[in-house]
Design an enzyme around this catalytic site. Structure first.
Site, PDB file in Angstrom:
ATOM      1  N   ALA A   1     -59.465 -44.646  -7.267  1.00  0.00           N
ATOM      2  CA  ALA A   1     -60.615 -44.037  -7.942  1.00  0.00           C
ATOM      3  C   ALA A   1     -60.232 -42.655  -8.453  1.00  0.00           C
ATOM      4  O   ALA A   1     -59.503 -41.919  -7.780  1.00  0.00           O
ATOM      5  CB  ALA A   1     -61.790 -43.914  -6.977  1.00  0.00           C
ATOM      6  N   ASP A   2     -60.710 -42.303  -9.626  1.00  0.00           N
ATOM      7  CA  ASP A   2     -60.581 -40.918 -10.065  1.00  0.00           C
ATOM      8  C   ASP A   2     -61.244 -40.048  -8.995  1.00  0.00           C
ATOM      9  O   ASP A   2     -62.086 -40.521  -8.217  1.00  0.00           O
ATOM     10  CB  ASP A   2     -61.236 -40.724 -11.437  1.00  0.00           C
ATOM     11  CG  ASP A   2     -60.664 -39.504 -12.170  1.00  0.00           C
ATOM     12  OD1 ASP A   2     -60.023 -38.647 -11.511  1.00  0.00           O
ATOM     13  OD2 ASP A   2     -60.854 -39.403 -13.396  1.00  0.00           O
ATOM     14  N   TRP A   3     -60.850 -38.790  -8.958  1.00  0.00           N
ATOM     15  CA  TRP A   3     -61.256 -37.915  -7.846  1.00  0.00           C
ATOM     16  C   TRP A   3     -62.783 -37.804  -7.739  1.00  0.00           C
ATOM     17  O   TRP A   3     -63.452 -37.368  -8.670  1.00  0.00           O
ATOM     18  CB  TRP A   3     -60.592 -36.536  -8.008  1.00  0.00           C
ATOM     19  CG  TRP A   3     -59.231 -36.461  -7.354  1.00  0.00           C
ATOM     20  CD1 TRP A   3     -58.796 -35.447  -6.554  1.00  0.00           C
ATOM     21  CD2 TRP A   3     -58.157 -37.417  -7.377  1.00  0.00           C
ATOM     22  NE1 TRP A   3     -57.525 -35.733  -6.082  1.00  0.00           N
ATOM     23  CE2 TRP A   3     -57.114 -36.920  -6.565  1.00  0.00           C
ATOM     24  CE3 TRP A   3     -57.982 -38.663  -7.980  1.00  0.00           C
ATOM     25  CZ2 TRP A   3     -55.912 -37.619  -6.370  1.00  0.00           C
ATOM     26  CZ3 TRP A   3     -56.786 -39.350  -7.789  1.00  0.00           C
ATOM     27  CH2 TRP A   3     -55.779 -38.828  -6.995  1.00  0.00           C
ATOM     28  N   ASN A   4     -63.284 -38.263  -6.606  1.00  0.00           N
ATOM     29  CA  ASN A   4     -64.727 -38.296  -6.317  1.00  0.00           C
ATOM     30  C   ASN A   4     -65.508 -39.236  -7.236  1.00  0.00           C
ATOM     31  O   ASN A   4     -66.704 -39.054  -7.443  1.00  0.00           O
ATOM     32  CB  ASN A   4     -65.330 -36.886  -6.381  1.00  0.00           C
ATOM     33  CG  ASN A   4     -64.691 -35.962  -5.352  1.00  0.00           C
ATOM     34  OD1 ASN A   4     -64.653 -36.290  -4.166  1.00  0.00           O
ATOM     35  ND2 ASN A   4     -64.162 -34.840  -5.802  1.00  0.00           N
ATOM     36  N   ALA A   5     -64.836 -40.238  -7.775  1.00  0.00           N
ATOM     37  CA  ALA A   5     -65.523 -41.181  -8.661  1.00  0.00           C
ATOM     38  C   ALA A   5     -66.080 -42.386  -7.901  1.00  0.00           C
ATOM     39  O   ALA A   5     -66.612 -43.308  -8.507  1.00  0.00           O
ATOM     40  CB  ALA A   5     -64.576 -41.667  -9.765  1.00  0.00           C
TER      41      ALA A   5
END
Ligand code: NAG
Ligand code: NAG
Ligand code: NAG
Ligand code: NAG
Ligand code: NAG
Ligand code: NAG
Ligand code: NAG
Ligand code: NAG
Ligand code: NAG
Ligand code: NAG
Ligand code: NAG
Length: 773
Positions: free
Chosen positions: A278-282
């Site tokens: 996942a993209d950061w905090n996505a």
């Protein structure tokens, strides 16, 4: 102010309301469910890696497997993300770190040309070399997963803040260079990360802020396949080890919990065997994202960690799914040879710069020519009249503009390292209620764009110092004024060089495609200097219509984002020691109003918590759109001048009958070899008809029935001495001829006439032929 919880409830209501209003469940803007998540099984090149991964995973407890799927903060390094470790089995964990244009936020690394610059070079070999040497730097620094290359955003909106991180708005050009980059990175021993999957085409509303959900990219199946997915297919075919799911929603389902995208398209249709991070905090859900095919969350535990093991124990997620996550992650690690003593301690060279740390110098002498060659190759010459260029031992040169010199401070992140967008101020800015940043970076020359895609230059060869060094050799007298908006011009100047720029950065979309200050400076100098040469460092499309036809503007160069050798590369080009060969990897229009889609999507009202982006323009983006509507651009896609001239002759187009079976044959899915079979062979001869050495980028466009007038389907770069000729060969695969059939859910070749255009740009067609199917 809306709370996050409130907005989730609201979303549920809104979705329910829309559902009841429509009879068909599979309506525009909803993502169909695709379950269960396919289990990776190690086909082809993955076979050995899977066997090793399965063996190691079989020795792990549930907690240990789950540990691989999440991030932890590390006291020992400053990697953007660290996975958990498995101390009992001696598995060291992995460091994931930015990004696709060079190692970010550390010391003793090189700044390579950025994606858009590489795109403008159209040079597959150089792209591979860049990725290989860059990959070696990541490895020396102990980075297991460099967070690139970038195949999304492609550039649906010209204002996109991250368009410069990728190679081109054209999916074919992007796909070819993405594949070279992946192979280069993985040959160097690091796991490439193809991002952002998918439809991550704007920074505005890219994430949920204050109850407003991330924008939803509502993309129909045909457009997805023929445009946005295309480069991801090339990346998976090249064996990419990991893919990053994106911040945005697609058909209203968040990218990192969209089962149609991850389970359906990526892991079934494309048979992707690596892991999805996942993209950061996505990540926005625990069980749902696991079921939908997400394999790793960053930078911390997100909704997983202990919750994931709990979910297995209470039956919400099968242990097989967690085993599959861990296997996919370890398979990628084995695939690129990170097992054994081959790989340094994760994060060994990524430290907090202000604390005492051991120097880990990742720069290799062999990379130097690649960085300089790459910097030269991405410059595009737009105009050259009255013999303005190359310069010939000028007696007097005058240099103007804020972009001619280095910024006052060089920090590790250079120029545009901005705070996290989760801060309220940033969120406000993203929502458009606080002023945006300036379109031009007036603090000095730019060699990269901003934030995650930025990198740390060892030094910056800036235009003014590089020109000064050359002036010393030629006894050229130099004047400069880099601050005045209306500088005095010495009337005896042989040439006046004006340096301006157009910056872009992750987190914001641009406010426009030109700025009045920079255009005013060009016009002012041009009013006083009859030989005005404009150089624009540009992180995206930059309009030039304000002054391009001014009779005193004799030459114009789009210098893109060259990396640390910027000035040195420019001087070689200005003085004719190297030739211009770059071509635009996008269109430069005459006016912003020429675009069908120009601005990022917005909310319909202050009450609208679910911004919707309907991709109703389909594949008609950039030149596909300009060609279809017959809008004349200022400089078309693929345009770029040279110091020499090239002639095209002897076009031959040979379809290979046996590979051209039409709809209904079994060879047409993405996983089948059939899609990549060569269907048509094209040859042409290029001759350097001028008087100096030069390289030409020959381009092949194809007119497919029921599709845009032209689509790029081949390009080759060739260096030739005067009067030298070369035969270029293009191989069109079945995919290159196909369209996506949404009913059959397969690529099909239609009956009809296919026209082949070969030439120097998308509008400078030199030879044409066609074939019937
Ligand atoms: C999005 O919705 C469109 C229209 O219903 C559909 O064609 C497409 O397959 C959907 N894509 C995803 C990823 O949900
Ligand atoms: C998970 O990773 C962390 C961080 O590296 C480590 O401290 C911990 O021991 C690991 N847990 C297990 C069960 O191996
Ligand atoms: C690729 O580029 C490298 C470095 O510039 C060069 O040494 C090599 O000959 C090139 N290979 C091909 C096939 O052009
Ligand atoms: C697990 O769930 C709880 C409760 O929803 C949450 O507070 C926690 O942050 C989650 N994540 C981890 C890694 O435990
Ligand atoms: C199972 O555990 C997960 C994670 O803690 C939780 O979200 C879910 O509600 C639980 N389900 C049941 C049926 O208890
Ligand atoms: C790494 O794993 C591969 C199998 O994927 C194996 O062939 C090789 O011997 C291992 N290397 C080391 C140094 O352990
Ligand atoms: C680096 O260390 C300094 C001093 O301890 C600290 O203030 C700073 O926040 C650290 N930076 C990062 C990125 O951790
Ligand atoms: C071009 O430059 C000359 C000075 O060399 C100036 O006299 C002339 O007015 C300029 N032309 C325009 C159109 O500004
Ligand atoms: C673009 O068009 C608008 C509206 O016609 C006009 O105001 C503007 O000056 C044009 N911009 C350029 C760069 O020509
Ligand atoms: C976006 O929409 C909001 C709410 O309707 C409006 O206030 C704002 O001005 C719009 N922003 C842009 C850039 O159009
Ligand atoms: C794809 O095509 C190949 C033959 O090229 C076939 O073996 C495979 O089963 C097909 N896969 C799917 C998912 O249809």
């Amino acid at each position: 102010m809306w709370t996050f919880a409130g907005s989730t409830a609201l979303r549920a209501l809104a979705v329910a309301a829309t559902v009841s209003a429509l009879s068909d469940v599979d309506f525009y803007g909803q993502s169909p469910p695709v379950y269960p998540s396919p289990i990776g099984n190690g086909k082809g090149v993955w076979a050995g890696a899977y066997a090793s991964a399965q063996d190691l995973v079989s020795q792990m407890t549930l907690e240990e497997k789950a540990n691989l799927t999440r991030g932890f903060t590390s006291a020992d390094n400053a990697c953007a993300g660290n996975t958990g470790t498995v101390p009992r089995l001696g598995w060291p964990g992995m460091c994931l770190h930015d990004a696709g244009n060079g190692v970010r936020a550390t010391d003793l690394v090189n700044s390579y040309p950025s994606g858009i610059h590489v795109g403008a070079s159209w040079d597959k070999n150089l792209t591979y070399q860049r990725a290989y040497y860059m990959g070696k730097e990541f490895k020396t620094k102990g980075v297991n997963v460099p967070l690139g290359p970038n195949a999304g955003p492609l550039g649906r909106i010209p204002l996109g803040g991250r368009n410069w991180e990728g190679f081109s708005v054209d999916p074919y050009l992007s796909g070819q260079l993405v594949a070279e980059s992946i192979t280069g990175h993985q040959d160097a021993g690091v796991i490439a990360n193809l991002k952002h999957f998918i439809g991550n085409e704007q920074e505005t509303f890219r994430r949920p802020y204050f109850g407003v959900e991330a924008a939803s990219s509502n993309i129909d199946d045909k457009t997805l396949h023929e445009f946005y997915l295309w480069p991801f297919m090339d990346g998976v075919k090249a064996g990419v080890g990991s893919v990053m799911c994106s911040y945005n929603r697609v058909n209203n389902s968040y990218g990192c919990q969209n089962s149609k995208l991850m389970n359906g398209i990526l892991k079934t249709e494309l048979s992707f065997e690596g892991f999805v991070v996942a993209d950061w905090n996505a990540q926005h859900s625990g069980v749902a994202s696991a079921q939908a095919g997400l394999d790793m969350v960053m930078p911390l535990g997100g909704y997983w960690g202990d919750n994931l093991t709990d979910a297995v124990r209470n039956g919400s997620v099968t242990e097989a799914r967690v085993t599959d996550m861990a296997t996919r992650i370890l398979a990628a690690w084995y695939l690129v040879g990170q097992n054994g003593s081959n790989f340094p301690e994760p994060g060994v060279g990524i430290k907090n710069m202000t604390l005492p740390h051991e120097a880990v110098d990742a720069r290799e002498p062999d990379s130097k020519p690649i960085i300089l060659e790459g910097a030269i190759a991405g410059h595009v010459l737009l105009k050259n009249e009255n013999g303005a260029l190359p310069l010939k031992k000028p007696t007097m040169l005058s240099v103007f503009g804020y972009d001619a010199t280095v910024p006052a401070t060089k920090n590790t992140d250079i120029l545009f390292e901005l705070a996290y967008t989760s801060s309220p101020e940033m969120a406000q800015a993203v929502l458009g209620t606080v002023q945006h940043f300036d379109q031009a970076a007036k603090g000095g020359t730019i060699v990269t764009g901003g934030r995650a895609g930025a990198n740390g230059p060892a030094y910056i060869s800036d235009p003014l110092s590089a020109i000064s060094q050359r002036a010393a050799l030629d006894d050229t007298w130099m004047n400069w004024d880099l601050s005045s908006p209306n500088p005095d011009v010495n009337a005896a100047s042989d040439a006046c060089l004006v340096f301006i720029n157009a910056i872009a950065t992750e987190g914001w979309d641009r406010d426009g495609l030109h700025d009045d200050f920079s255009d005013g400076l060009v016009l002012d100098v041009a009013s006083k200097c009859k030989n005005t040469i404009v150089v624009i460092h540009a992180a995206g499309v930059r309009l030039v219509d304000q002054w391009i036809e001014h009779p005193n503007v004799t030459a114009t160069i789009i210098a893109h984002l060259p990396g640390q050798d910027s000035g040195q590369a420019l001087v070689k080009l200005l003085y004719g020691e190297a030739g211009f060969s770059g071509k635009l990897p996008y269109t430069i229009p005459k006016n912003e109003t020429d675009y069908t889609v120009y601005k990022p999507c917005n909310r319909s009202s202050e009450e609208d918590m679910f911004p919707q982006c309907d991709y109703s323009e389909g594949v008609y983006v950039d030149y596909r759109d300009f060609d279809a509507r017959n809008v004349t651009p200022r400089f078309e896609f693929g345009f770029g001048m040279s110091y020499t001239t090239f002639e095209y002759s002897a076009l031959s187009v040979k379809p290979s009958g046996q590979n051209l079976k039409l709809r209904g044959d079994s060879n047409s899915n993405s996983t089948g070899d059939g899609l990549w079979d060569i269907a048509v062979r094209v040859e042409t001869t290029i001759t350097n008809s001028g008087s100096v050495d030069g390289a030409e980028i020959a381009q092949l466009y194809l007119a497919i029935p029921n599709s845009p007038p032209k689509q790029l389907r081949g390009f080759e770069k060739v260096a030739l001495s005067p009067l030298e000729s070369a035969t270029l060969r293009f191989e069109l695969t079945r995919r290159d001829l196909s369209v996506w059939d949404v009913v059959a859910q397969e690529w099909v070749i239609q009956q009809g006439t296919y026209t082949v255009f070969v030439g120097a740009s998308s509008r400078d067609v030199r030879l044409t032929d066609s074939f019937e199917l």
